[in-house]
Scaffold this motif. Structure first.
Motif, mmCIF file in Angstrom:
data_model
loop_
_atom_site.group_PDB
_atom_site.id
_atom_site.type_symbol
_atom_site.label_atom_id
_atom_site.label_comp_id
_atom_site.label_asym_id
_atom_site.label_seq_id
_atom_site.Cartn_x
_atom_site.Cartn_y
_atom_site.Cartn_z
ATOM 1 N N ASN A 182 0.861 -1.186 0.000
ATOM 2 C CA ASN A 182 0.000 0.000 0.000
ATOM 3 C C ASN A 182 0.902 1.242 0.000
ATOM 4 O O ASN A 182 2.102 1.149 0.270
ATOM 5 N N GLN A 184 1.169 3.791 1.988
ATOM 6 C CA GLN A 184 1.776 4.151 3.268
ATOM 7 C C GLN A 184 3.063 3.357 3.486
ATOM 8 O O GLN A 184 4.076 3.894 3.954
ATOM 9 N N THR A 209 -2.534 -6.092 -8.358
ATOM 10 C CA THR A 209 -3.407 -7.173 -7.920
ATOM 11 C C THR A 209 -4.630 -6.683 -7.150
ATOM 12 O O THR A 209 -5.735 -7.175 -7.338
ATOM 13 N N ARG A 210 -4.448 -5.735 -6.255
ATOM 14 C CA ARG A 210 -5.550 -5.290 -5.397
ATOM 15 C C ARG A 210 -5.942 -3.840 -5.690
ATOM 16 O O ARG A 210 -6.627 -3.213 -4.879
ATOM 17 N N LEU A 212 -4.025 -1.071 -6.024
ATOM 18 C CA LEU A 212 -3.294 0.041 -5.409
ATOM 19 C C LEU A 212 -1.987 0.403 -6.124
ATOM 20 O O LEU A 212 -1.224 1.242 -5.627
ATOM 21 N N ALA A 214 -1.307 2.185 -8.818
ATOM 22 C CA ALA A 214 -1.158 3.598 -9.195
ATOM 23 C C ALA A 214 -0.896 4.454 -7.959
ATOM 24 O O ALA A 214 -0.082 5.391 -8.005
ATOM 25 N N ALA A 215 -1.574 4.152 -6.861
ATOM 26 C CA ALA A 215 -1.360 4.924 -5.631
ATOM 27 C C ALA A 215 0.069 4.740 -5.128
ATOM 28 O O ALA A 215 0.706 5.692 -4.652
ATOM 29 N N TRP A 218 2.452 6.552 -7.527
ATOM 30 C CA TRP A 218 2.402 7.991 -7.274
ATOM 31 C C TRP A 218 3.203 8.342 -6.030
ATOM 32 O O TRP A 218 3.985 9.299 -6.021
ATOM 33 N N LEU B 212 -7.254 6.482 -11.641
ATOM 34 C CA LEU B 212 -6.397 7.205 -10.692
ATOM 35 C C LEU B 212 -7.081 7.558 -9.373
ATOM 36 O O LEU B 212 -6.503 8.274 -8.552
ATOM 37 N N ALA B 214 -7.706 5.842 -6.628
ATOM 38 C CA ALA B 214 -6.996 5.418 -5.412
ATOM 39 C C ALA B 214 -5.763 6.286 -5.174
ATOM 40 O O ALA B 214 -5.462 6.655 -4.032
ATOM 41 N N ALA B 215 -5.056 6.626 -6.248
ATOM 42 C CA ALA B 215 -3.863 7.479 -6.100
ATOM 43 C C ALA B 215 -4.265 8.860 -5.585
ATOM 44 O O ALA B 215 -3.571 9.455 -4.746
ATOM 45 N N TRP B 218 -5.366 8.538 -1.916
ATOM 46 C CA TRP B 218 -4.185 8.409 -1.070
ATOM 47 C C TRP B 218 -3.511 9.768 -0.871
ATOM 48 O O TRP B 218 -3.139 10.134 0.247
ATOM 49 N N GLU B 219 -3.359 10.526 -1.949
ATOM 50 C CA GLU B 219 -2.719 11.830 -1.824
ATOM 51 C C GLU B 219 -3.511 12.705 -0.849
ATOM 52 O O GLU B 219 -2.930 13.365 0.034
ATOM 53 N N TYR B 255 -10.557 -0.488 1.449
ATOM 54 C CA TYR B 255 -9.312 -1.264 1.402
ATOM 55 C C TYR B 255 -8.084 -0.348 1.418
ATOM 56 O O TYR B 255 -7.134 -0.566 2.170
ATOM 57 N N LEU B 256 -8.115 0.690 0.599
ATOM 58 C CA LEU B 256 -6.993 1.639 0.564
ATOM 59 C C LEU B 256 -6.747 2.237 1.949
ATOM 60 O O LEU B 256 -5.627 2.206 2.470
ATOM 61 N N SER B 259 -5.767 -0.309 4.722
ATOM 62 C CA SER B 259 -4.425 -0.865 4.528
ATOM 63 C C SER B 259 -3.361 0.168 4.900
ATOM 64 O O SER B 259 -2.264 -0.192 5.318
ATOM 65 N N CYS B 260 -3.723 1.451 4.774
ATOM 66 C CA CYS B 260 -2.787 2.517 5.139
ATOM 67 C C CYS B 260 -2.930 2.929 6.599
ATOM 68 O O CYS B 260 -2.362 3.949 7.007
ATOM 69 N N ARG B 289 -12.263 -3.081 -7.438
ATOM 70 C CA ARG B 289 -11.114 -3.912 -7.793
ATOM 71 C C ARG B 289 -10.798 -4.927 -6.705
ATOM 72 O O ARG B 289 -10.351 -6.032 -6.976
ATOM 73 N N ILE B 290 -11.020 -4.536 -5.452
ATOM 74 C CA ILE B 290 -10.671 -5.460 -4.372
ATOM 75 C C ILE B 290 -11.617 -6.666 -4.375
ATOM 76 O O ILE B 290 -11.216 -7.773 -4.005
ATOM 77 N N TRP B 293 -10.348 -9.202 -6.792
ATOM 78 C CA TRP B 293 -9.246 -9.970 -6.216
ATOM 79 C C TRP B 293 -9.778 -11.026 -5.233
ATOM 80 O O TRP B 293 -9.348 -12.178 -5.253
ATOM 81 N N CYS B 305 -7.215 -12.980 2.394
ATOM 82 C CA CYS B 305 -6.702 -12.369 3.614
ATOM 83 C C CYS B 305 -6.294 -10.944 3.251
ATOM 84 O O CYS B 305 -5.301 -10.727 2.564
ATOM 85 N N LEU B 306 -7.101 -9.976 3.683
ATOM 86 C CA LEU B 306 -6.934 -8.614 3.189
ATOM 87 C C LEU B 306 -5.774 -7.867 3.827
ATOM 88 O O LEU B 306 -5.136 -7.043 3.187
ATOM 89 N N TRP B 307 -5.550 -8.084 5.119
ATOM 90 C CA TRP B 307 -4.585 -7.194 5.787
ATOM 91 C C TRP B 307 -3.328 -7.944 6.180
ATOM 92 O O TRP B 307 -3.338 -9.100 6.470
#
Lengths: 307, 307
Positions: A182, A184, A209-210, A212, A214-215, A218, B212, B214-215, B218-219, B255-256, B259-260, B289-290, B293, B305-307
């Protein structure tokens, strides 16, 4: 002039290595030609691995002389061990990519070595390459998570990167081999490494895969990284990493970086031809998210305006 | 305790408003129930717009009393004008979402007003809402690009945000209505706004049209934003914005952020039921997208198993 970014096309190697269909050498050369015509200057077209382990790469030596030639083109060969290194050297590759995974489990499956054995093997190869004047890029594979052991603490890829630089590796690639990282984590791994070694010595290698990639790309770009792997059409995955679906698509990475003001020198329209050939050759649908959008625009009778 | 993030579910409104299938009121209420059961606490379930313009939202007043109730639940109604504001007030909404687009063209299509007229209309509504003790969130729509006029300079959403805060808007949402923005633009728009007004007063609203979202999310999160819109399953698009495909999927945003290291309070497994109902009700494939997956993992007989 815009800040420049390097995209290293790994579709011919990471992309094709685990496809059920083995693509013939001439088609690979045609794909390389289309990629170069689209503006790609950095390519990893082959790996020198056991043809028993990965038959899709058995034509590495045969493909090499068929690749487009030119002083502006930079080719890398992936090598798993010293034997692979010798073959890459014989074939004339100026740069080799080494692989060091973050866990014993992953190194065992990938290289039949423990983590310590794999690290020592990399040190031996790096020393030989330095004598031969061949540049080395060491991939820290599973830098975010191991397919067998799960998430990896950020200190582990950092320590391995430091060790490989200490051994003389010219570059280190931080690889999210199974696409479980991810942004972070990208920040946490890269910030001290960039401080200590400089952003210019790092590649980032991502799988989407999941969702992320592009994030993460970036975040790396924002931290100053300017070298990225990507795979045309999102082709790929690691044969020894369960769940490692496609690499980040080259066209998505070009779109991300160019939209953020970085110059990749790569033409997305040109990539579409390469994606079409790769899809035909591997008999599977391919294409990054930006191509879906372009296709939907065209379906509505519009000319996609990217920037 | 982890830093908390708020996700405002806009699937029932932004998601359903332009679907060819009009979803019946009871199904909308069932969808709201599933979303709340998954942990959603902030929802924008309705807009009070002309039923001629958007028949899918004609049941706004009828749906309102059928929504799950509780002090922990925060509902917002979208309103295009003062008439819509009065209807939202009558229906008892404690928060209203106003819309101000960045260009004349977009305001004309959305509201039949020029940019200046739309800004003045927002000022009038905000003043009325302050008197009535109703909170306001003003959406700067097309903050990254206008569907008619193309890319928008970063100063424009900044000026409009400042003007809306000056008018008394409690919050401002920076909206990439057509999914044409990029994370560099997010940084450029948000950095001075956060410095001047504080991150807590901003929402970010994204569409994943070009991959973009998710990117960009995240920003925004990295800059301190903790409030985001999203739409279950990626349902959505703006009826007056050509090319505005789905909103960022709620499950991808969860998820983003999780996960962060941000706590959303939302359960992705619970969201899957809501996605399934939304897909059935709108007769179209849905899912972020998640979920792709997770489905691919399950197809291989694995528990994701996500995390």
């Amino acid at each position: 002039m815009a800040d420049q970014a390097i995209i290293n096309e790994v579709g011919l190697r990471d992309g094709l290595q685990n496809q059920p269909v083995t693509v013939d050498t001439d088609t690979k050369a045609r794909l390389a030609r289309l990629l170069v015509d689209a503006g790609m200057r950095y390519l990893e077209p082959v790996s020198f691995v056991s043809p028993k382990a990965i038959p899709q790469m058995a034509d590495a030596a045969a493909l090499t002389p068929l690749l487009p030639q030119g002083d502006h083109l930079h080719y890398t060969a992936l090598i798993p061990n010293l034997k692979g290194y010798q073959l890459a050297k014989e074939a004339g590759y100026p740069t080799v990519a080494l692989v060091l995974s973050t866990t014993d489990s992953f190194n065992e499956r990938n290289l039949r070595m423990s983590l310590e054995q794999a690290a020592q093997s990399c040190e031996t190869i790096i020393a030989a390459a330095r004598e031969d004047g061949i540049a080395t890029r060491t991939y820290i594979s599973g830098a975010f998570a191991c397919p067998y052991d799960g998430p990896v603490p950020v200190s582990l890829p950092q320590q391995l990167a430091e060790r490989m630089f200490a051994a003389g590796s010219n570059e280190v690639a931080i690889a999210d081999t199974i696409g479980a990282g991810n942004p972070q984590q990208m920040k946490a791994i890269m910030t001290p490494l960039i401080r200590d070694f400089g952003a210019e010595r790092f590649y980032v290698h991502l799988h989407d895969t999941r969702g992320l990639a592009a994030a993460m790309a970036w975040e790396a770009a924002d931290l100053g990284v300017r070298k990225f792997d990507a795979s045309v059409g999102g082709l790929g995955g690691c044969p020894f990493a369960p769940g490692a679906t496609g690499n980040m698509a080259t066209e998505d990475l070009v779109y991300l970086l160019e939209s953020c003001g970085l110059d990749t020198g790569i033409n997305i329209e040109g990539l579409r031809e390469a994606v079409a050939l790769a899809a035909e050759a591997t008999q599977r649908p391919l294409g990054g998210r930006i191509l879906d959008w372009m296709a939907s625009q065209e379906k509505q009778g519009k000319t996609p305006c990217l920037w």
